[in-house]
Design an enzyme around this catalytic site. Structure first.
Site, PDB file in Angstrom:
ATOM      1  N   HIS A 122      11.649  62.835  45.239  1.00  0.00           N
ATOM      2  CA  HIS A 122      11.653  62.347  46.625  1.00  0.00           C
ATOM      3  C   HIS A 122      10.274  61.836  47.052  1.00  0.00           C
ATOM      4  CE1 HIS A 122       9.413  65.724  48.403  1.00  0.00           C
ATOM      5  NE2 HIS A 122       9.989  66.445  47.450  1.00  0.00           N
ATOM      6  N   HIS A 131       5.353  51.534  34.185  1.00  0.00           N
ATOM      7  CA  HIS A 131       6.285  51.996  33.160  1.00  0.00           C
ATOM      8  C   HIS A 131       6.245  53.524  33.140  1.00  0.00           C
ATOM      9  CE1 HIS A 131       7.921  51.462  28.789  1.00  0.00           C
ATOM     10  NE2 HIS A 131       8.454  52.517  29.379  1.00  0.00           N
TER      11      HIS A 131
END
Length: 197
Positions: A122, A131
């Site tokens: 979250h 990446h």
């Protein structure tokens, strides 16, 4: 749609597109000796496409290719087995791979890779061209700067900020902020190289 790149990463992207029912017209790659990959024709770059996904693992190369092309649309590609919250935001050209999780109110930038089994919790903020490698775990409210690579199985403590253009080594445990333009690894993760030198 075209897929740009004919590497191992492209093979996984092609699997995701097929699973999602997306039609791939052909693959673009600059290798003059390559004409086919997984049954798809490989062609040379013309520089202009209607719809494209850049299937290149390197953030630096991926960014250069995006900047060099004329593309009407870079789609978001999410494997059906990935769990992406309806409250998360995912930028254009980003691929979310098999088994990855992007939790509520996370924001993932453009042309990112959220690789196999990676977890973005979250309120994380992932900048463009990042990446996140397989099975890396970002706890809540982590911030990652543009162009950074977070290695396989790395764990990032909640609220940590990782700068832009960093390399975080596989298996690292990141418990403190990491500045821009460095390579860092270990448990706990420490800066080992300044990438500007």
């Amino acid at each position: 749609m075209i897929v740009y790149g004919a590497s191992g990463h492209a093979k996984v992207v092609l699997d995701i597109l097929e699973t999602c029912g997306k039609k791939v017209d052909f693959i673009v790659d600059d290798n003059p000796d390559l004409y086919e990959l997984l049954g798809y024709p490989v062609k040379r770059n013309t520089g202009s496409y209607d719809e494209a996904i850049i299937a290149i693992g390197s953030s630096t190369i991926r960014k250069k290719i995006v900047q060099s092309l004329e593309v009407r649309k870079f789609p978001v590609v999410i494997h059906p087995s990935a769990l992406v919250s309806s409250r998360a935001a995912v930028g254009e050209g980003t691929v979310v791979m098999q088994g990855a999780i992007v939790q509520s109110c996370a924001r993932v930038g453009k042309h990112c890779i959220i690789n196999t089994g990676a977890s973005v919790d979250h309120d994380c903020e992932i900048s463009d061209f990042v990446h996140i490698a397989p099975h890396a775990t970002l706890s809540g409210a982590v911030k990652v700067g543009a162009g950074t690579w977070i290695g396989v199985g790395a764990v990032v403590k909640q609220g940590v900020r990782i700068g832009a253009n960093c390399m975080i080594g596989a298996g690292s445990v990141v418990v403190k902020d990491i500045p821009d333009n460095v390579t860092a690894y270990g448990n706990p993760c420490r800066v080992v190289t300044n990438n500007n030198i």
